[in-house]
Design a protein around this motif. Sequence first.
Motif, short mmCIF file in Angstrom:
data_model
loop_
_atom_site.label_atom_id
_atom_site.label_comp_id
_atom_site.label_asym_id
_atom_site.label_seq_id
_atom_site.Cartn_x
_atom_site.Cartn_y
_atom_site.Cartn_z
N LEU A 227 33.66 41.34 44.83
CA LEU A 227 33.00 41.44 43.51
C LEU A 227 33.99 41.11 42.39
O LEU A 227 33.63 40.47 41.40
N GLN A 228 35.24 41.54 42.60
CA GLN A 228 36.27 41.22 41.58
C GLN A 228 36.45 39.70 41.48
O GLN A 228 36.52 39.14 40.38
N SER A 229 36.48 39.04 42.64
CA SER A 229 36.69 37.58 42.60
C SER A 229 35.49 36.89 41.96
O SER A 229 35.63 35.93 41.21
N GLN A 230 34.30 37.43 42.22
CA GLN A 230 33.09 36.87 41.61
C GLN A 230 33.15 37.01 40.09
O GLN A 230 32.80 36.12 39.33
N ARG A 231 33.62 38.17 39.69
CA ARG A 231 33.70 38.46 38.25
C ARG A 231 34.70 37.52 37.57
O ARG A 231 34.44 37.00 36.49
N LYS A 232 35.82 37.31 38.27
CA LYS A 232 36.85 36.40 37.71
C LYS A 232 36.29 34.99 37.55
O LYS A 232 36.66 34.25 36.65
N GLN A 233 35.37 34.63 38.48
CA GLN A 233 34.79 33.28 38.40
C GLN A 233 33.68 33.22 37.35
O GLN A 233 32.98 32.22 37.23
N GLY A 234 33.48 34.31 36.64
CA GLY A 234 32.51 34.30 35.55
C GLY A 234 31.13 34.82 35.92
O GLY A 234 30.17 34.72 35.14
N LYS A 235 31.00 35.39 37.13
CA LYS A 235 29.71 35.92 37.57
C LYS A 235 29.34 37.13 36.71
O LYS A 235 30.13 38.05 36.55
N LYS A 236 28.11 37.13 36.18
CA LYS A 236 27.72 38.18 35.24
C LYS A 236 26.97 39.34 35.92
O LYS A 236 26.87 40.42 35.38
N HIS A 237 26.40 39.06 37.08
CA HIS A 237 25.68 40.14 37.75
C HIS A 237 25.77 39.93 39.26
O HIS A 237 26.13 38.84 39.71
N ALA A 238 25.44 40.97 40.00
CA ALA A 238 25.50 40.86 41.47
C ALA A 238 24.52 41.83 42.11
O ALA A 238 24.28 42.92 41.59
N ILE A 239 23.97 41.38 43.22
CA ILE A 239 23.09 42.24 44.01
C ILE A 239 23.76 42.46 45.37
O ILE A 239 24.13 41.50 46.04
N VAL A 240 23.90 43.72 45.74
CA VAL A 240 24.42 44.05 47.07
C VAL A 240 23.33 44.83 47.80
O VAL A 240 22.88 45.87 47.31
N ILE A 241 22.91 44.31 48.94
CA ILE A 241 21.89 45.04 49.73
C ILE A 241 22.58 45.67 50.93
O ILE A 241 23.36 45.02 51.63
N ILE A 242 22.29 46.94 51.13
CA ILE A 242 22.98 47.68 52.20
C ILE A 242 21.98 48.54 52.96
O ILE A 242 21.08 49.14 52.36
N SER A 243 22.12 48.58 54.28
CA SER A 243 21.24 49.43 55.09
C SER A 243 21.56 50.90 54.85
O SER A 243 22.71 51.25 54.52
N GLU A 244 20.56 51.72 55.08
CA GLU A 244 20.73 53.17 54.88
C GLU A 244 21.79 53.75 55.83
O GLU A 244 22.11 53.16 56.86
#
Length: 320
Positions: A207-224
Amino acid sequence: MLKKIAVLTSGGDAPGMNSCVRAVVRAGLSKGFEVYGIYNGYKGIMEGDIKLLNRHSVSEILNKGGTVLGTARFPEFKDENVRKIAAEILTEKFGIDAVVGIGGDGTYKGLEGLSKLGIKTIGIPATIDNDIASTEYTIGFDTALNTIIECVDKLRDTSSSHQRCSIIEVMGNRCGDLAACAGIATGAELTITSDKLMTKKEVVDFLQSQRKQGKKHAIVIISEKITDVHEFAHEIQEKCGFDTRAEVIGHMQRGGSPTARDRITAARMGVYAVELLTKGITSVCIGLIDNKLTYNEIDTALKMPRKDSSNYVDIATLIG
Ligand code: ATP
């Protein structure tokens, strides 16, 4: 000659169970059986909550979520003495020769126990998790998946507007198909299932690397049941500076009117169960493999290795 059959739903409710009950009842009647409905799963047998059904008993239920027969968690059924009483109630009080059980692995175990006591049984896979090894598809999965997609799409709208990271927990721990397929269908940036675990550090680094590349939002889907998503969201926010929220979709995933796929699959399986009974094939559970109906001995099915969601997660990761 088989004369009286009964149908029950057990374990977690799943959309499409009603379509299946309807199919068993109507196909059974058309083959000349008396068809009984057992209410509230195995508990209903013990309580004698069993009623003779006719065509109209199952009218106007096809489009309803949940199960009109009701379901119950009844751990007492693991006790052989309880199952012996149940078998007696079925045969001696009601004259029922065969039981079609609609549910998950636990339901199959109950059926296997009844088979050993001379009751003819057929299992039909219905659980939103798609976690039964002997079938590629379980009734309810498609409806639950579509509910998740609708929720994630909505969360994406708001997380993108607020430049937020959303950690979304979905059902299915033993089988990650719900998370993995939702990951593909919603374009989640990350998908985590018990087959494809990531360390917290890996997630944070990504997520940090995504943010550095200018990503403004992110969705993380995780099983229970993988981690406490609320704590994890807090940790991500601290370490990445991403405004992060956790959402647990929860029981909403179980409800709702079944999709066409669930109604049709459930109807096919229900009719097939009656066909198997008329052919004298019992102590089996139905599966769908390559879109063809098939069956396995229940004890064999219960021993099959768990399904693996990694392939779907790989696809989701590649294009997320
Ligand atoms: P889901 O996947 O939605 O949880 P399930 O059928 O696996 O569905 P369970 O609660 O595990 O749900 O099982 C349903 C019922 O089957 C139980 O409440 C119990 O009555 C019966 N059952 C479960 N395990 C056994 C067992 N080992 N022997 C006999 N009966 C069982």
